[in-house]
Write an enzyme that holds these catalytic residues in place. Structure first.
Site, PDB file in Angstrom:
ATOM      1  N   GLU A 179       0.820  -1.321   0.006  1.00 48.33           N
ATOM      2  CA  GLU A 179       0.046   0.053   0.068  1.00 48.33           C
ATOM      3  C   GLU A 179       0.950   1.388   0.027  1.00 48.33           C
ATOM      4  OE1 GLU A 179      -2.919  -0.012   2.974  1.00 48.33           O
ATOM      5  OE2 GLU A 179      -3.989  -2.014   2.428  1.00 48.33           O
TER       6      GLU A 179
ATOM      7  N   GLU B 236      -5.592  -8.520   1.473  1.00 52.21           N
ATOM      8  CA  GLU B 236      -6.272  -8.252   2.844  1.00 52.21           C
ATOM      9  C   GLU B 236      -7.766  -7.928   2.443  1.00 52.21           C
ATOM     10  OE1 GLU B 236      -4.561  -4.934   4.776  1.00 52.21           O
ATOM     11  OE2 GLU B 236      -2.738  -5.651   4.274  1.00 52.21           O
TER      12      GLU B 236
HETATM   13  C1  PNW Z   1      -4.817  -1.766   5.703  1.00 54.06           C
HETATM   14  N1  PNW Z   1      -8.167   3.459   4.107  1.00 54.06           N
HETATM   15  O1  PNW Z   1      -4.480  -0.305   5.616  1.00 54.06           O
HETATM   16  C2  PNW Z   1      -3.119  -1.987   6.089  1.00 54.06           C
HETATM   17  O2  PNW Z   1      -2.560  -2.872   5.099  1.00 54.06           O
HETATM   18  C3  PNW Z   1      -3.034  -2.911   7.427  1.00 54.06           C
HETATM   19  O3  PNW Z   1      -2.058  -2.767   7.950  1.00 54.06           O
HETATM   20  C4  PNW Z   1      -4.458  -2.129   8.406  1.00 54.06           C
HETATM   21  O4  PNW Z   1      -4.299  -2.725   9.603  1.00 54.06           O
HETATM   22  C5  PNW Z   1      -5.718  -2.620   7.676  1.00 54.06           C
HETATM   23  O5  PNW Z   1      -5.661  -2.011   6.439  1.00 54.06           O
HETATM   24  C6  PNW Z   1      -6.950  -1.930   8.505  1.00 54.06           C
HETATM   25  O6  PNW Z   1      -6.871  -0.739   8.468  1.00 54.06           O
HETATM   26  C7  PNW Z   1      -5.395   0.325   5.213  1.00 54.06           C
HETATM   27  O7  PNW Z   1      -8.297   4.419   4.734  1.00 54.06           O
HETATM   28  C8  PNW Z   1      -5.474   1.839   5.806  1.00 54.06           C
HETATM   29  O8  PNW Z   1      -9.231   3.108   3.248  1.00 54.06           O
HETATM   30  C9  PNW Z   1      -6.369   2.787   5.379  1.00 54.06           C
HETATM   31  C10 PNW Z   1      -7.315   2.396   4.646  1.00 54.06           C
HETATM   32  C11 PNW Z   1      -7.322   1.327   3.775  1.00 54.06           C
HETATM   33  C12 PNW Z   1      -6.235   0.201   4.489  1.00 54.06           C
END
Ligand code: PNW
Length: 466
Positions: free
Chosen positions: A169, A362
């Site tokens: 990401e 994920e």
């Molecule tokens: C992912 N959004 O992050 C990460 O890869 C993980 O480490 C994290 O724990 C998980 O999703 C849950 O948050 C994201 O704002 C962070 O859309 C933000 C977003 C999406 C995924």
């Protein structure tokens, strides 16, 4: 056919995912030095309750117990990330054998349990020394340091790792980490638009260099890709004009990340919109970015609705449709529920870029889980979330899109970045006082799905007869 009782393809890879800083703890052990997240957590007010990942779920010491939980689920694969500063604790380029040893033991334990290890090399915990020596991804040196580290891991573990993902990401350690935003991510600095664009370039370049280093160093042929949170685009209606609009939107919104990786060029709309602040790069760097990959991982959480819109600016033909205040969501401000992202993600990516293999690296949700008086965690909302999403993953496979596997986020409740331990994404409950793990209802649900290789039927009591 796509219904609850139709099996997923044979060999569909059922997995679960975590990331080093979110689960390992042991922040100062065996020669590990701080990452930018350790530093950021010490900034007062940056993290809910000023929590840190110092202990997290203590996976570093409890990994055998955790592999046993995976085995009980019937998991076929486990996606974890490596803490770069355990392996290279300083700028000297000298590796730390104790750091490597931990991942060797973890990988061997997984293989012994019949579980494929899937390794992410960078899930945001950049060594603090790279920030101190050359301002992290602001410098091209970071791309080279990353590739050296990736090659080192492949050399030592390439024969036992089933899939490598270079980077997780881009937006979360660049866009959300280098700009003033409400939910800042480490290192939590504010840079100009030009510096951000150059850092984005160094990160995709680092990805390409790492793919090459992994291939060159692995003792056996490695399968390599990355894990990206593409905009989770859904056409507002399933009709040709909205679907075409969705494809155009995905290409343009990925213009600085997946588009150059797959097409060997930044999207023209990205370069145009950044004008004099666009990244500076050479043709040979772009060739490296465009290095072929074996698979792409999609992190899929919350939908962005797109419609065909002839009145959109610059004649681009599409626009976003915003969700209203009552749109249903799970326990995160951004976690709107849109199960069909698990169909549209694989479909749009495979239609646009013809990738050979797609994995959902994920998918999952936060829920405010609380044990009942008897100690059970009955997370019905998460079971509903997972089941509805998997229906659409099944549709993607049934229609022949190359979706090969699914990694649930997350195996365990863990350190949810700026939210600390206040948000629970796990299918195992972690008591953060005692560090005891308890399977939730959702773990039992997922074990049933894996055992049946289907969402319903077989020996389940809802099976077949209605
Ligand atoms: C992912 N959004 O992050 C990460 O890869 C993980 O480490 C994290 O724990 C998980 O999703 C849950 O948050 C994201 O704002 C962070 O859309 C933000 C977003 C999406 C995924």
């Amino acid at each position: 056919m796509s219904n609850l009782f139709c099996p997923f393809p044979k060999d569909f890879l059922w997995g679960a995912a975590t990331a080093a800083y979110q689960v390992e703890g042991a922040a100062r052990e065996d020669g590990r030095t701080p990452s930018v997240w350790d530093t950021f957590c010490r900034r007062s007010g940056a993290i809910a309750m000023d929590y840190t990942g110092d202990v997290a779920t203590d996976h570093y010491h409890r990994f055998k117990e955790d592999v046993a939980l995976m085995k009980a689920l019937g998991l076929k694969a486990y996606r974890f990330s490596v803490s770069w500063s355990r392996i290279f604790p300083d700028a000297s380029g000298k590796a730390n054998p104790k750091g490597l040893d931990f991942y060797q033991r973890l990988v061997d334990e997984l293989r012994g349990a019949g579980i494929e290890p899937w390794m992410t090399l960078f899930h945001w915990d950049l060594p603090q020394w790279t920030e101190d020596s050359f301002r992290g991804w602001e410098s091209k040196q970071c791309a080279h340091a990353f590739a050296d580290y990736a090659g080192f891991m492949a050399k030592h573990l390439g024969d036992r790792v089933s899939g490598f993902m270079t980077i997780n990401e881009f937006t979360c350690f660049l866009d959300k980490a280098y700009t003033a935003s409400n939910e800042q991510f480490a290192p939590g600095k504010v840079v100009s638009r030009r510096v951000l664009n150059q850092a984005r370039h160094h990160a995709v370049y680092g990805h390409g260099l790492a793919v090459q280093a992994i291939r060159a160093s692995s003792p056996t042929p490695a399968r390599v890709g990355l894990a990206e949170n593409i905009p989770n685009i859904v056409p507002i209606l399933e009709s040709p004009e909205h679907i075409a609009a969705a494809r155009n939107a995905l290409r343009e919104l990925s213009g600085m990340y997946l588009t150059p990786i797959f097409e060997g060029a930044y999207h023209p709309a990205y370069l145009e919109s950044q004008a004099a602040d666009a990244p500076v790069f050479t043709d040979s760097e772009m060739k490296v970015i465009h290095t072929p990959i074996d698979l792409v991982g999609l992190n899929l959480y919350a939908p962005t609705y797109i419609r065909h819109d002839p009145a959109a600016p610059r004649g681009r033909g599409w626009s976003k449709v915003r969700n209203d205040a009552h749109y249903p969501r799970m326990d995160m401000p951004w976690l709107h529920i849109g199960p069909s992202i698990l169909y549209w993600g694989p479909r749009l990516v495979s239609e646009i870029w013809k990738v050979p293999a797609i994995y959902i690296t994920e998918n999952g949700c936060a829920n405010p889980d609380r044990p009942t008086a008897s100690g059970e965690i009955l997370d019905t909302a998460r079971v509903m979330y997972l089941q509805q999403h998997l229906v659409h993953a099944h549709r993607a496979t049934a229609e022949g899109y190359p979706l090969k596997g699914y990694f649930l986020w997350s195996l365990l409740d863990n350190f949810e970045w700026a939210f600390g331990y206040t948000k629970r994404f796990g299918i195992h409950y972690v008591n953060f006082e005692t560090l005891e793990r308890t399977p939730k209802l959702s773990a039992r649900f997922y074990a049933d799905v894996i055992r049946r290789n289907a969402l319903g039927g077989g020996d389940g009591d809802g099976g077949g007869e209605r």
